[in-house]
Scaffold this motif. Structure first.
Motif, PDB file in Angstrom:
ATOM      1  N   ARG A  22      11.238  52.965 -67.510  1.00  0.00           N
ATOM      2  CA  ARG A  22      12.141  54.046 -67.095  1.00  0.00           C
ATOM      3  C   ARG A  22      11.358  55.214 -66.480  1.00  0.00           C
TER       4      ARG A  22
ATOM      5  N   TYR B 232      14.513  53.042 -63.183  1.00  0.00           N
ATOM      6  CA  TYR B 232      13.943  51.689 -63.203  1.00  0.00           C
ATOM      7  C   TYR B 232      12.636  51.622 -63.991  1.00  0.00           C
ATOM      8  N   ASP B 233      12.405  50.421 -64.572  1.00  0.00           N
ATOM      9  CA  ASP B 233      11.083  50.069 -65.064  1.00  0.00           C
ATOM     10  C   ASP B 233      10.230  49.659 -63.862  1.00  0.00           C
TER      11      ASP B 233
ATOM     12  N   GLN C  88      12.669  57.152 -60.636  1.00  0.00           N
ATOM     13  CA  GLN C  88      13.975  57.635 -60.204  1.00  0.00           C
ATOM     14  C   GLN C  88      13.760  58.430 -58.919  1.00  0.00           C
TER      15      GLN C  88
ATOM     16  N   THR D 239      17.356  44.187 -59.537  1.00  0.00           N
ATOM     17  CA  THR D 239      15.899  44.131 -59.424  1.00  0.00           C
ATOM     18  C   THR D 239      15.501  44.253 -57.961  1.00  0.00           C
ATOM     19  N   TYR D 240      14.518  45.106 -57.689  1.00  0.00           N
ATOM     20  CA  TYR D 240      13.945  45.243 -56.353  1.00  0.00           C
ATOM     21  C   TYR D 240      12.484  44.803 -56.402  1.00  0.00           C
TER      22      TYR D 240
ATOM     23  N   LEU E 202      10.838  46.835 -59.341  1.00  0.00           N
ATOM     24  CA  LEU E 202      11.656  47.851 -59.996  1.00  0.00           C
ATOM     25  C   LEU E 202      12.803  47.120 -60.675  1.00  0.00           C
ATOM     26  N   ILE E 203      12.920  47.289 -61.990  1.00  0.00           N
ATOM     27  CA  ILE E 203      13.856  46.469 -62.762  1.00  0.00           C
ATOM     28  C   ILE E 203      14.751  47.366 -63.601  1.00  0.00           C
ATOM     29  N   SER E 204      16.044  47.098 -63.514  1.00  0.00           N
ATOM     30  CA  SER E 204      17.013  47.739 -64.412  1.00  0.00           C
ATOM     31  C   SER E 204      17.943  46.643 -64.940  1.00  0.00           C
TER      32      SER E 204
ATOM     33  N   THR F  15      13.271  54.551 -54.453  1.00  0.00           N
ATOM     34  CA  THR F  15      14.360  53.665 -54.855  1.00  0.00           C
ATOM     35  C   THR F  15      15.499  53.728 -53.853  1.00  0.00           C
TER      36      THR F  15
END
Length: 628
Positions: A591, A574-575, A594, A619-620, A613-615, A568
């Motif tokens: 989740r 992140y999901d 990390q 978002t990435y 990767l989503i929070s 990250t």
């Protein structure tokens, strides 16, 4: 009083459905088949047929599963009278699929060994049988070795009386058993349906007319594989179709359905539940009336194979009978019968597995190609009773030893191409293997490509060449899988060029064959790419965080191992979501990421994927290529 009750009931049902009558469900068993074929359905026997009354679309689907070129909407076209109802060789041309069915033959002679056809004539009958079936069915019959000759005057001259005795006493499992007799008082041929205990058996009155005898054999084998006569009224046993009541008669119309009085089949197409229960065989009243002791011929006796509509009459709804006289399962003259319908073929396919064929698969093993000056060994499984194996090889491949046995040694005297075949002396099966010609080899696959995200393409060397190594390269793209194989999966990258190019070097016999394929880019695809380039943001999956999607880190990429590592860009949690190239979700864990995360990719097929990767805040995303 009883008659008055039946009269009132009849009036009631007529009010419900003008097509029907109370007597429709009453089976007429007074009319008995007395014909040249002794194969008949006993009352209620149709219920043992696993295909009885099924939706006829099942037959179309079966043909498609076997690679037969038939329209998926064949049944609808049939209803609109826009379908070809005869099989033809082109429908099988590209499948390469053939059922190999062994046939055990029994020839019955008089006690002193006289009478009946010769063993040479038996083989000629099988050859003619294959001529009849090969272009219609992709079914090939071959003789199990050692034709059995039985000297028994009773069996030979009273084929009908002793039918059940000899088909039970003389029987080989895992094959169709054919019994040739000299005479039968009531039939020219008789078979057993596949659902009976003495199944896959048939008897034929043989004659010196080889083609006519083979046609009778073909008709009876149709019965052993589940086919009825085209004039059969299956649910009203022992009744010709023209004699059946409304609920049991197959109508001329392909769309007419069962009326309200036909309680057990109400609403079904008459052609699917009545007659022979196949909608692509015309409704047949019983073509050859002379076989029933009647004076009128439905088919002219001038051997022109014309149906006499002036003599034929109409169905119960007033439509004139117009049956095909050439169907093999009909009662026209043998010289007229020459074809099966697609649904007849499908039904036969459906019963072949029930034969229980257990004879060894007969195929050639050994090197795919022998280089010039080198030798190799080719073999086939040994078959019981075979005393000679006849091998044939193309020019340039010489047999140096083993001709006549099931294993030969060959030497390549130069480059060669063509078929290697081997034929057992008892008639089959024939094993064949093709050898490719490098001069006719090319890369097959899509001719125009789109260098877009998520699109992958498969290419292969056609025909595939025997080689230890295929080395693929691509300009403006990546090989996802298949390196060192004759087939590869590729994706093409956007570039400044309007084309891509695919190359393969094939190492064979100490030399290299180089092939290439020029692949222009689809102009419509290029326009879409130009529109995409106006924005650097990737699309966020529906239901996830809004806003711009930013880049992220993962390695290795392309991935060739069992896992990839994701890191990250910040300290958030992140999901993790993984999509395939069609944006179908294949993995999600909440989740879980990390700092760093290892994603197992061992179960995923090669291709293009998208990792997110989503929070709640951001978002990435990263495109992932999996190679194997």
């Amino acid at each position: 009083m009883r008659d008055y009750y039946f009269f009132l009931c009849g009036i009631l049902f007529l009010l419900i459905d003008s097509q029907s009558s109370f007597a429709q469900e009453v089976q007429n068993t007074d009319t008995v088949f007395t014909s040249g074929c002794g194969t008949v359905l006993e009352p209620g026997e149709y219920k043992l047929d696993k295909f009885s009354g099924i939706d006829n679309q099942v037959y179309v689907d079966m043909l498609l599963e076997h690679g037969v070129a038939i329209d998926k909407n064949y049944l609808n076209k049939l209803e609109n009278e826009d379908a070809m109802t005869r099989m033809n060789p082109q429908m099988f041309g590209l499948t390469g699929f053939t059922y190999q069915i062994p046939v055990k033959v029994w020839v019955y002679r008089n006690n002193n060994g006289t009478g009946n056809i010769s063993l040479t004539q038996v083989r000629q009958v099988i050859d003619e049988l294959n001529e009849l079936y090969s272009s219609q069915t992709s079914i090939h019959f071959y003789l199990l070795c050692n034709i059995s000759v039985v000297n028994n005057t009773n069996y030979a001259s009273q084929g009908d009386t002793y039918f059940n005795t000899y088909i039970n006493n003389n029987r080989v499992s895992g094959a169709i058993n054919l019994h040739f007799v000299i005479n039968s008082d009531s039939w020219g041929g008789r078979a057993v349906f596949p659902w009976d205990s003495d199944n896959f058996s048939a008897a034929i009155v043989a004659s010196s007319n080889i083609q006519g005898t083979a046609n009778t054999v073909g008709h009876e084998i149709g019965h052993t594989l589940g086919l009825y006569h085209t004039h059969e009224s299956a649910r009203s046993s022992h009744v010709y179709n023209e004699d059946a009541g409304n609920c049991y008669q197959e109508s001329v119309s392909r769309t007419r359905t069962q009326g309200a009085a036909c309680v057990s089949t109400i609403g079904a197409r008459k052609c699917a539940v009545n007659g022979d229960q196949l909608c692509d065989t015309e409704a047949d009243p019983g073509l050859y009336r002379a076989s029933r002791g009647l004076d009128t011929y439905y088919v002219d006796n001038g051997f022109n194979c014309n149906y006499q509509t002036s003599e034929g009459g109409t169905d119960n709804w007033g439509s004139t009978w117009t049956p095909e006289v050439a169907n093999i399962m009909g009662y026209a003259y043998r010289t007229c019968r020459s074809y099966f319908s697609p649904m007849q073929v499908a039904k036969m396919y459906g019963y072949i597995d029930d034969i229980g064929i257990s004879h060894p698969s007969f195929y050639i093993t050994g090197p795919n190609y022998v280089c010039t000056g080198q030798s190799g060994t080719l073999s086939v499984p040994a078959l019981a009773g075979v005393t000679y194996y006849d091998w044939e090889t193309p020019s340039g491949l010489q047999i140096t030893s083993g001709q006549g046995t099931n294993s030969i040694t060959v030497q390549a005297t130069g480059s060669y191409s063509g078929d290697i075949t081997v034929t057992p002396n008892c008639g089959g099966p024939i094993a064949s293997r093709g050898t490719p010609n490098p001069a006719n080899t090319y890369i097959s696959g899509e001719a125009v490509v789109c260098p877009d995200e998520g699109l992958i393409y498969t290419y292969e060397v056609t025909p595939s060449l025997p080689s230890d190594n295929y080395s693929w390269t691509v300009h403006y793209g990546q090989i996802l899988s298949g390196q060192n194989d004759y087939q590869v999966v590729v994706y093409f990258e956007p570039s400044q060029q309007d084309y891509s190019e695919l190359f393969v070097d094939i190492q064979q016999c100490g030399s290299t064959l180089s092939l290439s394929k020029y692949l222009p880019h689809d102009p419509a695809c290029i326009d879409n790419l130009a529109q995409k380039s106006d924005s650097t943001a990737m699309k966020t999956p529906v239901g996830e965080a809004d806003g711009e999607v930013m880049d992220m880190n993962l390695y290795p990429n392309p991935a060739v191992d069992r896992s990839v590592t994701i890191t990250t860009p910040d300290n958030g949690v992140y999901d993790l979501v993984l999509f395939d190239f069609n944006y179908q979700m294949v993995f999600r864990e909440n989740r879980c990421v990390q700092k760093e995360y290892t994603l197992d990719i061992s179960s995923y097929q090669p291709g293009m994927y998208f990792v997110y990767l989503i929070s709640q805040e951001r978002t990435y995303s990263k495109k992932l290529i999996i190679q194997k």
